[in-house]
Design a protein around this motif. Structure first.
Motif, short mmCIF file in Angstrom:
data_model
loop_
_atom_site.label_atom_id
_atom_site.label_comp_id
_atom_site.label_asym_id
_atom_site.label_seq_id
_atom_site.Cartn_x
_atom_site.Cartn_y
_atom_site.Cartn_z
N ALA A 97 32.96 12.30 18.05
CA ALA A 97 32.33 11.76 16.91
C ALA A 97 33.02 10.50 16.23
O ALA A 97 32.31 9.49 15.99
N ARG A 132 27.42 20.74 14.84
CA ARG A 132 26.96 20.52 13.59
C ARG A 132 28.40 20.12 12.60
O ARG A 132 28.34 19.06 11.94
N GLY A 135 30.01 16.88 13.19
CA GLY A 135 29.36 15.62 13.01
C GLY A 135 28.87 14.90 14.33
O GLY A 135 28.34 13.93 14.33
N THR A 138 24.69 14.28 14.77
CA THR A 138 24.34 13.22 13.61
C THR A 138 24.42 11.70 14.45
O THR A 138 24.03 10.97 14.43
#
Ligand code: C2E
Ligand code: MG
Ligand code: MG
Length: 277
Positions: A97, A132, A135, A138
């Motif tokens: 991430a 999740r 991150g 996203t």
């Protein structure tokens, strides 16, 4: 009689080492004794780093630095692989991430998983939660899971179900140590796969053993026919790389490009030398 005594002494020594590892491994995650190194995967045609494999290490205060070959089998036998594997996944996802946010969203970060983890009824839910929490969902980081071919063979039907759910989460699925698993290749059609990783044992003899050349060629043809990508593992020499390039292998990983390194070192490389060839 001497041979028998020697044999049993050896067994005792093995059992003792196993026991010592098992004792020390309890709570190793909580005590922060594990860490993860990353080894680049390189696209042969361009020399670009297209991904990296996360490889766990254990710095035990009692046993020193322990390589995964020694403690992963113990972790699998004791079930400790479940929390350890989840910790490795979370660590690699957090890192992926961060790299995605730094502009490397296309970098594929591969994490090894044991069949013992796959069998856990809550495995896919846990993976989803980790994506999740870190991150990864996203920032659209690309996470791959690697499972060795020999372990896959145990239960193809279950693997097919789990992989289908993992792919629905956006994950990639790699077959590790391909070519060593023995048995029919029929399973390949039944699984939603992305990459075959050619086992080091074939790559090692490329350039001096015509049989190795033949095996690698056959794997590449098979992968091509099935629409799968290929990563050659354990590339150490220019001779091996030249042979792989000539055979049309897409990607490679090995000491020739880089040893497994800490995340910071990989970050520096991504900025300074995105081309490793
Ligand atoms: P693997 O997944 O096939 O990983 C490749 C291994 O080859 C790594 O050893 C890597 O350091 C080594 N390697 C890379 N390039 C070269 C090269 O050019 N020459 C040679 N001789 N070796 C090279 P490592 O890190 O000791 O890991 C060994 C095995 O332990 C892995 O094999 C994998 O099966 C397992 N493992 C590592 N981390 C994890 C993990 O987090 N979870 C699980 N379940 N297994 C892991
Ligand atoms: Mg692997
Ligand atoms: Mg491998």
């Amino acid at each position: 009689e001497g041979a028998v005594i020697f044999y049993s002494e050896q067994l005792n020594a093995q059992a003792a080492e196993r026991h010592a590892i098992e004792q020390a491994l309890h709570g190793a995650v909580e005590r922060g004794e594990l860490f993860v190194l990353y080894q680049p995967v390189v696209e042969i045609a361009t020399g670009r780093m297209t991904g990296a494999e996360a490889l766990v290490r254990w710095q035990s205060p009692k046993l020193g630095l322990v390589t995964p070959d020694r403690f992963i089998p113990v972790a699998e036998q004791t079930g400790l692989i479940v929390p350890i594997g989840e910790w490795v996944l979370a660590t690699a996802c957090r890192q992926a991430a961060a790299w995605a946010q730094a502009g490397h969203a296309d970098l594929r970060i591969a994490v090894n998983v044991s069949v013992r983890q796959l069998r856990d009824a809550s495995f896919v839910d846990r993976v989803e939660a980790v994506l999740r929490e870190t991150g990864c969902d996203t920032v659209a980081a690309r996470i791959a899971l690697e499972i060795t071919e020999s372990e896959l063979m145990h239960d193809v039907a279950h693997a097919a179900e789990v992989f289908t759910r993992l792919k629905a989460l956006g994950l990639l699925v790699y077959v590790d140590d391909f070519g060593t698993g023995y048995s029919s290749l029929a399973y390949l059609q039944r699984l939603p796969l992305d990459v075959l990783k050619i086992d080091q044992s074939f790559v090692r003899n490329l350039g001096n053993d015509p049989a190795a050349q033949t095996v690698v060629k056959a794997i590449l043809a098979l992968a091509g026919g099935l629409g799968l990508q290929v990563i050659a593992e354990g590339v150490e020499t220019e001779t091996q790389l030249a042979a792989l390039r000539e055979l049309g292998c897409g990607a490679a990983q090995g000491y020739l490009f880089s040893r497994p390194v800490p995340a910071e070192e990989l970050s520096a490389r991504l900025q300074e030398t995105p081309r490793l060839l």
